[in-house]
Design a protein around this motif. Structure first.
Motif, short mmCIF file in Angstrom:
data_model
loop_
_atom_site.label_atom_id
_atom_site.label_comp_id
_atom_site.label_asym_id
_atom_site.label_seq_id
_atom_site.Cartn_x
_atom_site.Cartn_y
_atom_site.Cartn_z
N ASN A 43 0.79 -1.23 0.00
CA ASN A 43 0.00 0.00 0.00
C ASN A 43 0.83 1.29 0.00
OD1 ASN A 43 0.89 -0.53 2.56
ND2 ASN A 43 -0.95 0.17 3.58
N VAL B 163 -0.50 -4.77 12.24
CA VAL B 163 -0.83 -5.93 11.42
C VAL B 163 0.43 -6.79 11.33
CG1 VAL B 163 -1.60 -6.79 9.18
CG2 VAL B 163 -2.42 -4.58 9.99
N VAL C 277 5.46 -4.89 3.62
CA VAL C 277 4.38 -5.78 4.03
C VAL C 277 4.69 -7.14 3.46
CG1 VAL C 277 2.62 -3.97 4.17
CG2 VAL C 277 2.94 -5.21 2.03
N GLY C 278 4.06 -8.15 4.02
CA GLY C 278 4.22 -9.49 3.49
C GLY C 278 5.34 -10.25 4.17
#
Lengths: 253, 205
Positions: free
Chosen positions: B14, B146, B49-50
């Motif tokens: 994002n 997250v 992310v990831g």
């Protein structure tokens, strides 16, 4: 500590927020950017935007709408409706979405969930599930609740969790729009079959439904009409939850 | 010419969210994958992310890993966010075969004991008393997390959260800072942190 998110949902049709009962009889409920901004000010923990526009051509405006919301709102943003391929997810994430929600496309091809999860991580992939009672079981529906799939909810919850879903947004079609509260058995079943976070959706009509919902052990509580109609304010929901001893971010947090 | 804030564009998730938050604060922010541009930024933001292994490989292949290390040697400010923070440590359980950048001591481990994973929720952070001023504004604040992996112990811990155990929510030393939460998604408190961070960078640099 574990906390519960309060999540207003904006169902968007051709750029306007709409609301309906049991997925039909849609009425206009306002401008999505204005509503998003209002809800964030009132203490929303996350926003879900679901594009229910029927035609694919009109859907191109979704990324513009998401960019407009994302430029104004700095809380998690989940976007769904018409996400069919990795490219669709990429465009929404690029526009400012944090997670994409997949429903019909996951039923058609679970590989879409695997593909987005392996490219962007599971935390980006929400699988939305619409389910309704069929005897003593729950059946999964697609296409905005119009098409039965013959799949049983529990089997589907396990399958999408294994495929890499980072969260499940489960809507009870029997409760949606009724104002009778969240559908307890659906979430008890789903929680027992997966370890990923669950958002409950469908049925909120009063403050105590949020308190009851939080006690189901789900991670998120989604609602639409009660907020759009001004029946309940998010700040009041947060206050009621805190008064009941539940853990949630305060409205002014 | 160099922008106030440059967000390293390594193809993860994002970007829109990361850029929008800085833009709303009135800062000049750009995204770039060009090592020279990243090297010149007043503040370099490394999102992520990831999968930690994938993030580390991308950072190395694109020459960003070396830029982060060089900025650290020169005392230039860098902010790692989420997996971008985890990458700063020595390595992690999620990617045992891929060495971390090794700029901060500590290992990234699975959040054993967490009630449900990923932790995808708002949580309260406790900030240590001698943390840099931008982090101090977050003491007791709710911020958005997250993640399924985290650092449990490091001598560089600056803030912690509780989620079935105590996990490092922010770590750093000198002008190098990592945050496990997402300030760009943590509402007005998150924005206040980013604003305070840039003001601090501008004053200190």
């Amino acid at each position: 500590m574990r906390s519960v998110r309060i999540i207003p949902c904006l169902d968007v049709d051709r750029g306007r927020v709409v609301k309906g009962v049991s997925f039909v009889n849609l009425r206009d409920a306002g401008d999505p950017v204005e509503l998003a901004d209002t809800y964030v000010r009132e203490g929303a923990d996350e926003l879900v935007v679901l594009d229910i526009t029927a035609s694919v051509e009109e859907r191109a405006t979704l990324t513009e709408l998401i960019a407009a919301i994302a430029a104004k709102v700095f809380i998690p943003l989940t976007v769904g409706g018409g996400v069919r391929r990795l490219d669709d997810a990429a465009a929404l994430l690029e526009a400012g979405a944090d997670k994409v929600s997949i429903n019909s496309a996951a039923v058609a091809d679970l590989g879409v969930v695997e593909g987005i999860a392996s490219r962007y991580g599971s935390q980006c992939v929400v699988v939305a599930i619409d389910a309704a009672r069929r005897g003593d079981r729950f059946e999964v529906f697609t296409h905005g609740g119009r098409r039965p799939t013959g799949r049983e909810l529990g089997t589907w919850v396990r399958a999408v969790s294994e495929a890499g879903a980072g969260e499940l947004l489960i809507t009870s079609m029997d409760r949606d729009g009724t104002g009778r509260g969240y559908d307890r058995p659906i979430y008890e079943l789903a929680r027992s079959l997966t370890s990923v976070p669950i958002i409950a959706s469908g049925g909120v009509g009063a403050l105590e439904h949020f308190v009851e919902g939080a006690r189901l052990g789900v991670e998120g509580l989604l609602a639409a009409s009660v907020f759009h109609d001004g029946l309940l304010r998010i700040a009041d929901v947060k206050a009621a939850m805190l008064a009941a001893g539940l853990v949630t971010r305060p409205a002014d947090g | 010419m160099s922008a106030d804030v440059v967000v390293a564009d390594c193809g993860f998730g994002n970007m829109g969210a990361a850029l929008g938050a800085w833009r709303s604060l009135g800062y000049e922010v750009t995204r770039s994958s060009d090592p020279a541009t990243l090297a010149r930024a007043r503040l370099l933001v490394v999102p992520g992310v990831g999968h930690l292994g994938a993030v580390l490989r991308e950072l190395r292949q694109r020459g960003v890993a070396e830029v982060i290390a060089e900025r650290d040697r020169r005392g230039q400010a860098t902010l790692g966010v989420c997996v971008g923070m985890q990458a700063l440590f020595e390595g992690g359980e999620e990617a045992a075969s891929e060495a971390g950048l090794g700029l901060l001591e500590g290992w990234v481990v699975a959040m054993t004991g967490a009630p449900r994973l990923p932790e995808m929720q708002w949580n309260v952070v406790s900030v240590v008393a001698d943390a840099p001023p931008p982090l101090r504004v977050l003491d007791g604040a709710w911020v958005y997390f997250v993640h399924s992996y985290a650092v449990a112990t490091t001598p560089h811990a600056l803030a912690t959260e509780e989620f079935g155990g105590r996990w490092v929510a922010a770590a750093g030393r000198d002008a190098l800072l990592g945050v496990q939460f997402h300030p760009e998604r943590s509402g007005r408190r998150g924005l206040a942190f980013l604003d305070a961070l840039f003001r601090w960078v501008r004053t200190e640099a």
